[in-house]
Design a protein around this motif. Structure first.
Motif, short mmCIF file in Angstrom:
data_model
loop_
_atom_site.label_atom_id
_atom_site.label_comp_id
_atom_site.label_asym_id
_atom_site.label_seq_id
_atom_site.Cartn_x
_atom_site.Cartn_y
_atom_site.Cartn_z
N LEU A 191 -5.31 -35.02 -115.54
CA LEU A 191 -5.75 -34.96 -114.57
C LEU A 191 -6.47 -33.98 -114.63
CD1 LEU A 191 -4.29 -34.96 -111.84
CD2 LEU A 191 -2.87 -32.44 -112.64
N SER A 192 -6.72 -33.06 -115.43
CA SER A 192 -8.12 -32.10 -115.15
C SER A 192 -9.61 -32.58 -115.11
CB SER A 192 -8.33 -31.78 -116.90
OG SER A 192 -8.75 -32.71 -118.30
N ILE A 193 -9.47 -34.04 -115.46
CA ILE A 193 -10.68 -34.51 -115.45
C ILE A 193 -11.34 -34.97 -113.99
CG2 ILE A 193 -12.17 -36.73 -116.33
CD1 ILE A 193 -12.33 -35.38 -118.69
N THR A 194 -9.92 -35.03 -113.40
CA THR A 194 -10.22 -36.14 -112.13
C THR A 194 -10.39 -34.89 -110.90
OG1 THR A 194 -7.84 -36.59 -111.44
CG2 THR A 194 -8.44 -38.38 -112.82
N GLN A 195 -9.47 -33.94 -111.26
CA GLN A 195 -10.13 -32.86 -110.45
C GLN A 195 -11.21 -32.34 -110.84
OE1 GLN A 195 -6.59 -29.82 -111.27
NE2 GLN A 195 -5.04 -30.89 -109.90
N GLY A 196 -12.26 -31.97 -111.92
CA GLY A 196 -12.94 -31.75 -112.19
C GLY A 196 -13.58 -33.06 -111.25
N VAL A 197 -13.64 -33.69 -111.04
CA VAL A 197 -14.31 -34.40 -110.25
C VAL A 197 -14.25 -34.75 -108.43
CG1 VAL A 197 -15.19 -37.08 -109.93
CG2 VAL A 197 -14.81 -36.97 -111.98
N VAL A 198 -13.58 -34.17 -108.44
CA VAL A 198 -13.32 -34.24 -106.66
C VAL A 198 -13.72 -32.60 -106.93
CG1 VAL A 198 -10.80 -33.73 -104.78
CG2 VAL A 198 -11.47 -35.61 -106.75
N ASN A 199 -13.42 -31.53 -107.44
CA ASN A 199 -13.83 -30.70 -107.15
C ASN A 199 -15.56 -30.33 -106.51
OD1 ASN A 199 -13.85 -27.71 -107.50
ND2 ASN A 199 -15.17 -27.48 -108.83
N ALA A 200 -16.20 -31.63 -108.41
CA ALA A 200 -17.94 -31.16 -107.41
C ALA A 200 -17.85 -32.16 -106.54
CB ALA A 200 -18.06 -32.24 -108.65
N LEU A 201 -17.25 -33.15 -105.88
CA LEU A 201 -17.73 -34.00 -104.72
C LEU A 201 -17.36 -32.53 -103.44
CD1 LEU A 201 -15.68 -37.24 -105.59
CD2 LEU A 201 -18.64 -36.61 -105.72
N ASN A 202 -16.53 -31.40 -103.43
CA ASN A 202 -15.73 -31.25 -102.48
C ASN A 202 -17.28 -30.00 -102.69
OD1 ASN A 202 -13.91 -31.87 -100.84
ND2 ASN A 202 -12.21 -30.62 -102.80
N GLU A 203 -17.41 -29.59 -103.84
CA GLU A 203 -18.56 -28.28 -103.65
C GLU A 203 -19.86 -29.29 -103.08
OE1 GLU A 203 -17.65 -25.45 -107.15
OE2 GLU A 203 -19.16 -26.77 -107.76
N GLY A 204 -20.27 -30.68 -103.49
CA GLY A 204 -21.28 -31.06 -102.85
C GLY A 204 -21.47 -31.17 -101.59
N ALA A 220 -19.53 -29.09 -99.32
CA ALA A 220 -19.55 -27.98 -98.86
C ALA A 220 -20.46 -27.30 -99.14
CB ALA A 220 -18.40 -26.94 -99.69
N SER A 221 -21.32 -27.41 -99.64
CA SER A 221 -22.66 -26.72 -100.09
C SER A 221 -24.39 -27.36 -99.45
CB SER A 221 -23.42 -26.34 -102.08
OG SER A 221 -23.24 -27.81 -101.95
N GLY A 222 -24.02 -28.43 -98.85
CA GLY A 222 -24.44 -29.67 -98.43
C GLY A 222 -25.44 -30.00 -99.69
N GLY A 223 -24.95 -30.49 -100.60
CA GLY A 223 -25.90 -31.13 -101.84
C GLY A 223 -26.67 -30.05 -102.54
N ARG A 224 -26.39 -28.64 -102.11
CA ARG A 224 -27.17 -27.34 -102.75
C ARG A 224 -26.72 -27.28 -104.60
NH1 ARG A 224 -26.12 -22.17 -103.34
NH2 ARG A 224 -24.86 -22.45 -101.94
N LEU A 225 -25.24 -27.41 -104.68
CA LEU A 225 -24.26 -26.91 -105.88
C LEU A 225 -24.61 -28.60 -106.80
CD1 LEU A 225 -21.82 -24.68 -104.90
CD2 LEU A 225 -23.69 -24.46 -106.39
N CYS A 226 -24.34 -29.61 -105.74
CA CYS A 226 -24.48 -30.86 -106.56
C CYS A 226 -24.91 -32.05 -105.52
CB CYS A 226 -22.82 -30.94 -106.41
SG CYS A 226 -21.50 -32.43 -107.47
N PRO A 227 -24.71 -33.13 -105.66
CA PRO A 227 -25.05 -33.76 -104.27
C PRO A 227 -23.97 -34.04 -103.62
CG PRO A 227 -25.88 -34.71 -106.75
CD PRO A 227 -25.78 -33.65 -106.90
N SER A 228 -24.44 -34.11 -102.66
CA SER A 228 -23.32 -34.21 -101.29
C SER A 228 -23.08 -36.10 -101.07
CB SER A 228 -23.96 -33.85 -100.00
OG SER A 228 -23.42 -34.47 -99.34
#
Lengths: 242, 242
Positions: free
Chosen positions: A53-66, A68-76
């Motif tokens: 769960l820590s791995i999959t939540q980390g991946v999903v968090n990165a996708l959400n950040e991407g 939300a930030s329009g690709g600034r923090l992580c590719p959207s």
């Protein structure tokens, strides 16, 4: 444990996930394993997760950040050229999280294993369904293999093999998904309702259905009881074997 | 891979085993995995095996030598005080073979894992069914759990959970066994017919059935096709889910 199922038929995509996680039998919790992103008319993307769960939540968090930030923090993912590129993006994040946590987890004797189903459609492309492994590589469903599964997949596989083809209609794909989940829930205590259901009809570029299905959902109860009764009657009606 | 199933109902015992073994996908062979010993009026014993073939064949060889030598080369199962003692005897042989080959196999990276189903009846006792693990320990089927499985067990479990109880009659137990095997064969290429079938009716103290069932056996074909058709019709008849 987890059971998530993705079905890709000509008419569209059906995704179904349970919500139970457990670390041993006395640490049972409910976590959503289905995540969706939608930009009506352009994108509809659904990801289901299994494993650490820590791995999959980390991946999903990165996708959400991407996103939300329009690709600034992580590719959207909304900037991806298509669903294949979305799967590549998710695979990159999976590799990053595996590299970050894998060695420490291995020393602690905990599996870092994780897998995902990635389904969706971008405007101008066909609808696609992928299964991603913990190495970040992935495979795609096609006409011969209209479904992909992650987690506790075996109990619910026979019914899919019997009734599903790429030409199945969406209501039949949904029925098959619920029956597959029902067989799994009956056989493995660590897979349990409520369920998360998503339906993306081909070329709709939006979710037709995205809802939580509770244990006492009339449709779920009806199909579960109806199937039990039908199986029992079919069993009775079969001739004896020598 | 292997799938063996033992069912214990009030009326007796039904055992079913496939015959495929494989070491990788290009080394597929047929081996009997069901072994029987009978002394009409006194004993009927059936053992099914899964796992490392050199281990399981070693155990069966010892049991055969025990019976053939009247207990001189190895204890004879016909001298056992009952089925529990038979399971203990098999467990002893399992531990001996595991101790002999386990360390060398481990160095070669090969699993020494093996498991067995042990079913039968001795005059004066009830009929009993055990599942033996590679450590030589074992569990017994009871009224709440009328079946035990070894090998590739998951695909064929849902149907058993739905239709079997300890009160099921022998013909129904046979039907359930064939349907469970049929689901497994459809889902896993490394489980395949011909099948070995044994039926021991309670207190008969002899085998009612002990035969090989080939792929084209009319009964097997009829139940397999009939079940497919019945499932498909039942599926069609179910209401759609929301």
């Amino acid at each position: 444990m987890t059971y998530c199922l993705g079905i890709r038929v000509d008419e569209g995509l059906v995704m179904l996930a349970d919500t139970r996680t457990n670390a041993g039998v006395d640490h049972i919790a409910r976590y959503g394993k289905m995540f969706t992103w939608e930009r009506p008319g352009e994108w509809a993307v659904c990801i289901c997760t299994a494993g650490n769960l820590s791995i999959t939540q980390g991946v999903v968090n990165a996708l959400n950040e991407g996103v939300a930030s329009g690709g600034r923090l992580c590719p959207s993912l909304f900037d991806a050229s298509g669903m294949y590129a979305v799967a590549e993006l998710v695979g990159e994040q999976m590799r990053r999280l595996e590299a970050l946590h894998g060695p420490t987890l291995a020393r602690a004797g905990v599996s870092a294993g994780a897998s995902m189903l990635i389904a969706g459609q971008k405007a101008g492309e066909r609808h696609r369904l992928f299964q991603l492994y913990d190495a970040g590589n992935f495979i795609e469903a096609d006409e011969d293999t209209p479904y992909l599964q992650i987690g506790e997949f075996k109990y619910g596989k026979p019914i899919l093999d019997r009734v599903l083809t790429h030409a199945s209609e969406i209501p039949d794909a949904m029925k098959a998904a619920f029956l597959s989940m029902d067989s799994t829930i009956r056989s493995n205590l660590s897979v349990a309702a409520p369920l998360d259901l998503a339906v993306i009809r081909a070329d709709a570029l939006a979710f037709e259905t995205r809802r939580r299905v509770w244990e006492d959902d009339p449709g779920l109860v009806a199909i579960s009881k109806g199937w039990s009764r039908a199986l029992f009657e079919a069993f009775r009606a079969l001739p004896p074997v020598g």
